[in-house]
Scaffold this motif. Structure first.
Motif, PDB file in Angstrom:
ATOM      1  N   VAL A 273       0.194  11.125   4.535  1.00  0.00           N
ATOM      2  CA  VAL A 273      -1.187  10.739   4.570  1.00  0.00           C
ATOM      3  C   VAL A 273      -1.778  11.651   5.453  1.00  0.00           C
ATOM      4  CG1 VAL A 273      -2.300   8.794   5.850  1.00  0.00           C
ATOM      5  CG2 VAL A 273      -0.171   8.257   4.579  1.00  0.00           C
TER       6      VAL A 273
ATOM      7  N   TYR B  32       5.963   6.321   6.232  1.00  0.00           N
ATOM      8  CA  TYR B  32       4.843   7.515   5.674  1.00  0.00           C
ATOM      9  C   TYR B  32       4.746   8.334   7.139  1.00  0.00           C
ATOM     10  CZ  TYR B  32       1.517   5.039   8.743  1.00  0.00           C
ATOM     11  OH  TYR B  32       0.851   4.298   9.671  1.00  0.00           O
TER      12      TYR B  32
ATOM     13  N   CYS C  77       0.868  -1.244   0.204  1.00  0.00           N
ATOM     14  CA  CYS C  77       0.135   0.209  -0.009  1.00  0.00           C
ATOM     15  C   CYS C  77       0.852   1.399   0.095  1.00  0.00           C
ATOM     16  CB  CYS C  77      -0.850  -0.218   1.280  1.00  0.00           C
ATOM     17  SG  CYS C  77      -2.040   1.347   1.332  1.00  0.00           S
ATOM     18  N   MET C  78       0.690   2.359  -0.784  1.00  0.00           N
ATOM     19  CA  MET C  78       1.463   3.392  -0.726  1.00  0.00           C
ATOM     20  C   MET C  78       2.735   2.975  -1.403  1.00  0.00           C
ATOM     21  SD  MET C  78       0.144   5.827   2.446  1.00  0.00           S
ATOM     22  CE  MET C  78       0.528   4.401   3.556  1.00  0.00           C
TER      23      MET C  78
ATOM     24  N   LYS D 128       2.434  19.211   0.499  1.00  0.00           N
ATOM     25  CA  LYS D 128       3.137  18.319  -0.988  1.00  0.00           C
ATOM     26  C   LYS D 128       4.168  19.253  -1.478  1.00  0.00           C
ATOM     27  CE  LYS D 128       1.797  15.246  -3.114  1.00  0.00           C
ATOM     28  NZ  LYS D 128       2.059  13.626  -2.851  1.00  0.00           N
TER      29      LYS D 128
ATOM     30  N   TYR E   8      -7.559   4.119  -4.278  1.00  0.00           N
ATOM     31  CA  TYR E   8      -6.865   5.101  -3.443  1.00  0.00           C
ATOM     32  C   TYR E   8      -6.615   4.539  -1.874  1.00  0.00           C
ATOM     33  CZ  TYR E   8      -5.599   9.357  -1.405  1.00  0.00           C
ATOM     34  OH  TYR E   8      -4.777  10.308  -0.850  1.00  0.00           O
ATOM     35  N   PRO E   9      -5.224   4.670  -1.467  1.00  0.00           N
ATOM     36  CA  PRO E   9      -4.971   3.889  -0.183  1.00  0.00           C
ATOM     37  C   PRO E   9      -5.594   4.430   1.032  1.00  0.00           C
ATOM     38  CG  PRO E   9      -3.020   4.887  -1.484  1.00  0.00           C
ATOM     39  CD  PRO E   9      -3.870   5.411  -2.156  1.00  0.00           C
TER      40      PRO E   9
ATOM     41  N   ASP F 138      -0.990  11.018  -0.759  1.00  0.00           N
ATOM     42  CA  ASP F 138      -0.824   9.658  -1.219  1.00  0.00           C
ATOM     43  C   ASP F 138      -1.692   8.678  -0.176  1.00  0.00           C
ATOM     44  OD1 ASP F 138       2.082  10.195  -2.346  1.00  0.00           O
ATOM     45  OD2 ASP F 138       2.146  11.179  -0.700  1.00  0.00           O
ATOM     46  N   GLY F 139      -2.365   9.344   0.906  1.00  0.00           N
ATOM     47  CA  GLY F 139      -3.260   8.113   1.568  1.00  0.00           C
ATOM     48  C   GLY F 139      -3.881   8.773   2.656  1.00  0.00           C
TER      49      GLY F 139
ATOM     50  N   PRO G 153       5.640   8.911   1.510  1.00  0.00           N
ATOM     51  CA  PRO G 153       4.253   9.166   1.228  1.00  0.00           C
ATOM     52  C   PRO G 153       3.588  10.054   2.598  1.00  0.00           C
ATOM     53  CG  PRO G 153       4.663   7.114   1.103  1.00  0.00           C
ATOM     54  CD  PRO G 153       6.060   7.734   1.741  1.00  0.00           C
TER      55      PRO G 153
END
Ligand SMILES: Cc1cc2nc3c(=O)[nH]c(=O)nc-3n(C[C@H](O)[C@H](O)[C@H](O)COP(=O)(O)O)c2cc1C
Length: 351
Positions: free
Chosen positions: A219, A172, A49-50, A202, A294-295, A244-245, A217
């Motif tokens: 989240v 993450y 995942c991710m 981001k 989508y995660p 990302d999640g 990532p």
């Protein structure tokens, strides 16, 4: 056996004292070979995942080990991943005690801790000192927040600071905008703030990636108390920012019917069994809005294997537990992982 005995003794103590004691014990166990004797191995059926490979899908949710003080003891319990924090740039004491309440009849907890933590520098030192990090023993999420005295207009600075200090150590990083115990924090989920915050993070991620070569990532963790309309614009912001999640969800400020009416009126976030339906509803709605790939990590109210299945059916790719771990200990990790793995990746939409 030993674990359930110590749990029943711990549950006779004041909840925060019991929590501190169990964290200290886990930290001590983690430093000795005893961790091999008390620990358990969960059958590895990795989940990706991710872009991260998780040895099993059951993780520890944020808030249990805010300062990453007991990573090695916790990892021996069999978690597929551990999320530490919420950590803030500067240390802070949190709210006055008592601020943690166990509602055993409801298999629930109410907390208004208020991000009590030792600050990001202490967390970084603890992580660096752990076998978990040094031997690359498991997946690590780091959950970052803002200090209480940082106004919301400057919240991005605190989240950026947390990310920049931790991203090289983390698999993450989570930005927590959904704790009910920091005044106005949840307002960062409003339309006016949410998109700007995600976009700002981001940019920070991109800059850190350019500088270090490591892509970590990002989240976002949301509340279960959002309206369907709010979830709609949040999903749009998540997609447009390229986040990302997502973690669904934090604790709720709502009070479904509780058996323990005395403690049920304490203010703060409610977690555990009474949160399951609401958290699953938010999760299912975000899954529908964000699409099948989508995660999404599911948290809230898992006390059994069956509850774990309900998260999977609502659309979670991975699972996190906190309150269930307090009541059921490491047996729940094994039970949830088995239930999850035996069902495979099947959701309501695919059933
Ligand atoms: C005492 C306590 C402290 C928590 N602290 C945090 C925190 O610092 N950051 C965070 O993102 N979530 C925190 N949470 C929320 C959990 O990570 C989780 O999202 C929530 O409790 C729902 O899961 P559960 O029903 O399995 O407990 C806390 C929960 C509890 C019970």
């Amino acid at each position: 056996m030993l674990e359930s005995l110590s749990r029943s003794l711990l549950h006779r103590l004041d909840p925060e004292t019991a929590h501190d004691l169990s964290l200290r014990s886990l930290a001590a166990i983690g430093k000795t070979p005893l961790r091999l004797a008390v620990g358990q191995a969960i059958e590895e059926k990795p989940v990706t995942c991710m872009g991260i490979t998780f040895p099993n899908p059951v993780g520890l949710a944020a808030g249990f080990d805010k300062n990453a003080a007991a990573l090695d003891g916790l990892s021996a319990m069999g978690f597929g991943f551990i999320e530490v924090g919420t950590v803030t740039p500067r240390p802070q004491a949190g709210n006055p005690k008592p601020r943690l309440f166990r509602l055993s009849e409801d298999q629930a907890i109410i907390n208004r801790m208020g991000f009590n933590n030792a600050g990001v520098d202490a967390l970084v030192n603890n992580i660096k000192a752990s076998r978990y990090h040094r031997r690359n023993n498991g997946v690590l999420g780091i959950n970052v927040g803002k200090n209480k005295d940082t106004p919301n207009e400057n919240a991005l600075d605190d989240y950026r600071h947390g990310f920049e200090k931790t991203h090289e150590l983390a698999d993450y990083v989570v930005i927590n905008v959904s704790s009910p115990n920091t005044p106005d924090l949840r307002k960062l989920q409003n339309e006016a703030s949410f998109q700007a915050l995600l976009d700002g993070m981001k940019t920070a991620q991109h800059q850190a990636h350019q500088a270090s070569g490591k892509y970590t990532p990002l989240v976002v963790k949301i509340s279960p108390d959002q309206t369907p309309e709010q979830l709609e614009f949040m999903a749009t912001a998540i997609r447009e920012s390229g986040f990302d999640g997502l973690i669904c969800t934090n604790t709720t400020i709502s009070r479904p019917l509780l058996r323990n009416t005395r403690l049920g009126s304490e203010s703060g976030g409610l977690s555990g069994q009474p949160l399951l339906a609401k958290a699953n509803q938010t999760l299912a709605q975000m899954r529908a809005l964000l699409g099948p790939d989508y995660p999404i990590l599911g948290a809230g109210g898992v006390l059994s294997g069956e509850d774990a299945r309900s998260k999977q059916k609502a659309g979670a790719d991975l699972l996190q537990i906190y309150t269930g771990f307090v009541y059921r200990g490491s047996a729940l990790i094994a039970e949830a992982a088995r239930a999850w793995q035996s069902a495979g990746k099947k959701r309501d939409s695919q059933a």
